[in-house]
Design an enzyme around this catalytic site. Structure first.
Site, PDB file in Angstrom:
ATOM      1  N   LEU A 113      -2.232   6.939   3.497  1.00 54.03           N
ATOM      2  CA  LEU A 113      -1.539   6.906   4.787  1.00 54.03           C
ATOM      3  C   LEU A 113      -0.019   6.959   4.604  1.00 54.03           C
ATOM      4  CD1 LEU A 113      -2.049   6.499   7.904  1.00 54.03           C
ATOM      5  CD2 LEU A 113      -1.424   4.117   7.494  1.00 54.03           C
ATOM      6  N   ALA A 114       0.461   6.190   3.632  1.00 50.59           N
ATOM      7  CA  ALA A 114       1.908   6.138   3.387  1.00 50.59           C
ATOM      8  C   ALA A 114       2.453   7.530   3.049  1.00 50.59           C
ATOM      9  CB  ALA A 114       2.204   5.157   2.260  1.00 50.59           C
TER      10      ALA A 114
ATOM     11  N   LYS B  44     -18.867  11.687  15.291  1.00 51.43           N
ATOM     12  CA  LYS B  44     -18.537  12.601  14.197  1.00 51.43           C
ATOM     13  C   LYS B  44     -19.539  13.742  14.182  1.00 51.43           C
ATOM     14  CE  LYS B  44     -16.169   9.358  11.220  1.00 51.43           C
ATOM     15  NZ  LYS B  44     -14.835   9.969  11.411  1.00 51.43           N
TER      16      LYS B  44
ATOM     17  N   GLY C  25       0.850  -1.190   0.000  1.00 50.20           N
ATOM     18  CA  GLY C  25       0.000   0.000   0.000  1.00 50.20           C
ATOM     19  C   GLY C  25       0.883   1.236   0.000  1.00 50.20           C
TER      20      GLY C  25
ATOM     21  N   ASP D 225       1.106  -7.177  -7.223  1.00 45.10           N
ATOM     22  CA  ASP D 225      -0.252  -7.443  -6.777  1.00 45.10           C
ATOM     23  C   ASP D 225      -0.151  -8.428  -5.619  1.00 45.10           C
ATOM     24  OD1 ASP D 225      -2.805  -8.455  -6.321  1.00 45.10           O
ATOM     25  OD2 ASP D 225      -3.395  -8.118  -8.417  1.00 45.10           O
TER      26      ASP D 225
ATOM     27  N   ASP E  28      -2.091   1.249  16.803  1.00 43.50           N
ATOM     28  CA  ASP E  28      -3.210   2.039  17.309  1.00 43.50           C
ATOM     29  C   ASP E  28      -2.599   3.419  17.504  1.00 43.50           C
ATOM     30  OD1 ASP E  28      -5.040   3.471  18.917  1.00 43.50           O
ATOM     31  OD2 ASP E  28      -5.926   1.591  19.571  1.00 43.50           O
ATOM     32  N   HIS E  29      -2.825   4.308  16.547  1.00 44.16           N
ATOM     33  CA  HIS E  29      -2.012   5.532  16.554  1.00 44.16           C
ATOM     34  C   HIS E  29      -2.305   6.426  17.761  1.00 44.16           C
ATOM     35  CE1 HIS E  29      -5.561   7.061  14.478  1.00 44.16           C
ATOM     36  NE2 HIS E  29      -5.191   8.252  14.854  1.00 44.16           N
TER      37      HIS E  29
ATOM     38  N   ASP F 288     -14.969   1.493  14.878  1.00 40.94           N
ATOM     39  CA  ASP F 288     -13.910   2.354  14.372  1.00 40.94           C
ATOM     40  C   ASP F 288     -13.132   3.064  15.488  1.00 40.94           C
ATOM     41  OD1 ASP F 288     -12.545   3.513  12.104  1.00 40.94           O
ATOM     42  OD2 ASP F 288     -13.546   5.411  12.580  1.00 40.94           O
TER      43      ASP F 288
ATOM     44  N   HIS G  40      -9.164   2.506  19.987  1.00 45.98           N
ATOM     45  CA  HIS G  40      -8.604   3.671  20.674  1.00 45.98           C
ATOM     46  C   HIS G  40      -9.148   3.837  22.095  1.00 45.98           C
ATOM     47  CE1 HIS G  40      -7.301   4.282  16.670  1.00 45.98           C
ATOM     48  NE2 HIS G  40      -8.410   4.852  16.228  1.00 45.98           N
TER      49      HIS G  40
HETATM   50  P1  NAD Z   1      -5.447   3.735   0.268  1.00 45.11           P
HETATM   51  O1  NAD Z   1      -6.676   3.162  -0.366  1.00 45.11           O
HETATM   52  O2  NAD Z   1      -5.104   5.153   0.073  1.00 45.11           O
HETATM   53  O3  NAD Z   1      -4.193   2.890  -0.198  1.00 45.11           O
HETATM   54  C1  NAD Z   1      -4.247   1.505  -0.437  1.00 45.11           C
HETATM   55  C2  NAD Z   1      -2.984   1.047  -1.141  1.00 45.11           C
HETATM   56  O4  NAD Z   1      -3.085  -0.352  -1.413  1.00 45.11           O
HETATM   57  C3  NAD Z   1      -2.708   1.730  -2.460  1.00 45.11           C
HETATM   58  O5  NAD Z   1      -1.313   1.924  -2.543  1.00 45.11           O
HETATM   59  C4  NAD Z   1      -3.170   0.680  -3.486  1.00 45.11           C
HETATM   60  O6  NAD Z   1      -2.510   0.807  -4.717  1.00 45.11           O
HETATM   61  C5  NAD Z   1      -2.757  -0.584  -2.791  1.00 45.11           C
HETATM   62  N1  NAD Z   1      -3.482  -1.788  -3.231  1.00 45.11           N
HETATM   63  C6  NAD Z   1      -4.800  -2.035  -3.268  1.00 45.11           C
HETATM   64  N2  NAD Z   1      -5.055  -3.278  -3.735  1.00 45.11           N
HETATM   65  C7  NAD Z   1      -3.863  -3.846  -3.993  1.00 45.11           C
HETATM   66  C8  NAD Z   1      -3.445  -5.125  -4.469  1.00 45.11           C
HETATM   67  N3  NAD Z   1      -4.318  -6.111  -4.793  1.00 45.11           N
HETATM   68  N4  NAD Z   1      -2.120  -5.362  -4.584  1.00 45.11           N
HETATM   69  C9  NAD Z   1      -1.235  -4.407  -4.250  1.00 45.11           C
HETATM   70  N5  NAD Z   1      -1.554  -3.197  -3.794  1.00 45.11           N
HETATM   71  C10 NAD Z   1      -2.860  -2.904  -3.682  1.00 45.11           C
HETATM   72  O7  NAD Z   1      -5.545   3.349   1.811  1.00 45.11           O
HETATM   73  P2  NAD Z   1      -4.938   4.170   3.053  1.00 45.11           P
HETATM   74  O8  NAD Z   1      -5.890   5.255   3.405  1.00 45.11           O
HETATM   75  O9  NAD Z   1      -3.531   4.516   2.796  1.00 45.11           O
HETATM   76  O10 NAD Z   1      -5.031   3.101   4.220  1.00 45.11           O
HETATM   77  C11 NAD Z   1      -4.133   2.008   4.335  1.00 45.11           C
HETATM   78  C12 NAD Z   1      -4.403   1.276   5.637  1.00 45.11           C
HETATM   79  O11 NAD Z   1      -4.232   2.172   6.722  1.00 45.11           O
HETATM   80  C13 NAD Z   1      -5.822   0.733   5.799  1.00 45.11           C
HETATM   81  O12 NAD Z   1      -5.759  -0.457   6.556  1.00 45.11           O
HETATM   82  C14 NAD Z   1      -6.531   1.805   6.600  1.00 45.11           C
HETATM   83  O13 NAD Z   1      -7.615   1.286   7.337  1.00 45.11           O
HETATM   84  C15 NAD Z   1      -5.401   2.240   7.507  1.00 45.11           C
HETATM   85  N6  NAD Z   1      -5.538   3.600   8.042  1.00 45.11           N
HETATM   86  C16 NAD Z   1      -5.530   4.694   7.215  1.00 45.11           C
HETATM   87  C17 NAD Z   1      -5.620   5.972   7.747  1.00 45.11           C
HETATM   88  C18 NAD Z   1      -5.573   7.182   6.876  1.00 45.11           C
HETATM   89  O14 NAD Z   1      -5.555   8.286   7.441  1.00 45.11           O
HETATM   90  N7  NAD Z   1      -5.539   7.086   5.578  1.00 45.11           N
HETATM   91  C19 NAD Z   1      -5.738   6.139   9.125  1.00 45.11           C
HETATM   92  C20 NAD Z   1      -5.746   5.010   9.943  1.00 45.11           C
HETATM   93  C21 NAD Z   1      -5.632   3.752   9.385  1.00 45.11           C
END
Ligand code: NAD
Length: 492
Positions: A17-18, A340, A12, A87, A181-182, A239, A244
């Protein structure tokens, strides 16, 4: 700072998030010297791109989080980043990741240390963990580490969480799994332990003899925004409460750990959660309330948000009363609430002490109002600090008392220097310190408690919407606490 060595593999790796949190946090660790020369980061997702494009995206992510990126430091940092499309359901293709990891491990002399970060939809967690092991991506040797970092949500009830955990534990031991758990990375949540176990004044009163009740509020001002399709399947209970709030409550309720180590702290948190009363049907129905925001103004109506069904029964608000059946807390409830589209965005804990047994100032001829309760408030966000409400004499000729506050607010500079939760947590993963992550027993007790509430709610169609946007939730949340002759410390 001690330099840590590792090759990171982010699943991902092009996700929200990344880019928004994880890469900027790594950059902070780099600037502080926790990462220096012996590390590499591989990003993967299905998208196709080359290393240069990925590095440009990393630079943009650093810039978006307020960093200068024209420096040599930023360029050196991003030179450690590599991209590989992959994938996650394609088992044979893990060989490509393995080769790249091995190659980068040699190139940067990372000594075989590996961190696998699963930042994607949870339905893939089990498969990925399994393929990492069977396809030989875990490095071997006595002194190497392989660590798996898992984003939330960890299951949607106890049964699914257990299946997920069983799947992960086929490839990783519990001490290799870091469940994020941030909230546990937040400065003031970590401060609960310092406040309690570093102060005689606090810990000696921290029990049902002196504390009347404890209130935990996680209040959000926004609605569901773009997370609606995920959120509508989850709801506030899953959620926010299961993870949390249960983590915060267990830090507040636990006994003193033998030492400040992850093993000792986890043991106490688990003990606390084990003594949390799991409600029967009748008690779940009276001790928990749910809500959904809505109004005639469709702009602020959950059922009219994008990607939310018009008849959704998903709760966007929860309030509840938690009871611990143990010597320390018997008779002292913990009230929790989260939602919310509430009045404001903040997280706080209010510890309400009992009033003095005898109020000597309130004799019949005196005009005095009764003594107020002492309240210790922990402000978690947006501003970090503590406040202690005491009673003092008013400055006039008569003798009456009034509540005054001793406030400690973390100043702006210090707040700016406070590491973000994800920076802290990534640093903990590099150190192998599990203190601020949820262990499996904690997760499972929390689910068992929450499942019972869900079960009762699922029996009955809720009367939604039932709270106005920018309020503090439905009337039932007030009744819940007023019934016990108490009130929320934070009120509108
Ligand atoms: P996102 O949808 O933005 O990113 C998902 C990533 O997974 C993308 O890079 C996508 O290309 C990749 N992906 C999807 N299917 C794939 C596959 N079959 N093979 C390879 N790669 C694939 O999601 P996000 O918001 O970054 O969240 C990621 C995780 O973090 C989730 O578990 C989410 O619950 C958790 N999270 C996110 C946030 C946030 O603020 N965004 C906060 C808390 C927790």
């Amino acid at each position: 700072a001690t330099e840590r060595k590792a090759v990171f593999l982010f699943f991902g790796g092009t996700g929200d998030l990344a880019y928004r949190k994880l890469y900027p946090s790594l950059f902070n660790l780099y600037r502080k010297g926790n990462l220096r020369s012996h590390f590499a980061v591989i990003g993967t997702s299905r998208a196709k791109m080359d290393d240069d494009k990925f590095r440009a995206a990393i630079k943009k992510s650093l810039a978006d989080s307020g960093n200068r990126t024209d420096s040599k430091e930023a360029s050196d940092f991003v030179s450690h980043f590599y991209y590989q499309d992959h994938d996650v359901t394609d088992t044979a293709h893990y060989a490509v990741l393995k080769d790249l990891m091995d190659k980068l491990d040699k190139k940067y002399k990372a000594e075989g240390h590996r961190i696998f970060y699963l930042s994607m939809a949870p339905q893939f967690f089990g498969t990925i963990a399994q393929d990492l092991k069977t396809q030989g991506l875990l490095s071997e040797g006595n002194d190497v580490f392989n660590r798996l970092v898992i984003e939330k949500p960890f299951g949607r009830d106890y049964d699914s969480a257990r299946l997920l955990n069983d799947a992960l534990s086929k490839s990783f031991d519990e001490d290799q799994i870091f469940r994020i758990d941030h909230y546990l990375g937040k400065e003031m949540i970590q401060n609960i332990e310092a406040l309690r176990f570093g102060n005689t004044l606090v810990e000696s009163l921290w029990n049902n003899r002196y504390i009347d009740n404890i209130q935990v509020t996680l209040s959000e001002k926004l609605g569901v925004e773009e997370r609606a399709s995920y959120y509508d399947n989850s709801g506030a209970l899953r959620d926010m409460v299961q993870n949390h709030i249960m983590q915060i409550v267990s830090l507040l309720a636990m006994e003193q750990p033998v030492a400040f180590t992850d093993t000792d702290i986890r043991a106490e948190k688990v003990k606390a959660l084990r003594s949390l009363r799991v409600y029967n049907v009748a008690d779940a129905a009276t001790n928990f309330v749910r809500g959904q925001y809505g109004s005639i103004n469709e702009q602020a109506d959950y059922r009219h948000e994008d990607n939310v069904p018009h008849d959704s029964t998903t709760e966007t608000f929860v309030a509840g009363k938690l009871l611990f059946d143990n010597y320390r807390w018997s008779g002292t409830p913990f009230y929790i609430r989260t939602g919310k589209m509430l009045a404001d965005k903040f997280t706080r804990v209010d510890v309400v002490f009992k009033r003095p047994l005898v109020d000597i100032f309130a004799f019949p001829q005196s005009q005095n109002t009764p003594l107020a309760a002492n309240v210790l408030t922990i402000f978690v966000e947006p501003h970090a600090g503590f406040s202690l409400q005491l009673n003092a004499k008013t400055n006039d000729t008569g003798f009456s008392t009034e509540p005054i506050k001793l406030d400690y607010l973390v100043d702006a500079q210090k707040s700016k220097d406070t590491p973000e939760p994800y920076e802290r947590l990534l640093h903990d993963v590099l150190k192998g310190d599990g203190t601020n992550f949820s262990s499996w027993p904690e997760v499972s007790y929390a689910w068992k408690f929450v499942d019972q509430i869900r079960r009762v709610w699922d029996l009955q169609e809720p009367q939604f919407p039932n709270y106005t946007p920018h309020s503090m939730g439905p009337a039932a949340a007030e009744e819940l606490i007023q019934r016990d002759h108490r009130e929320w410390v934070y009120r509108l």
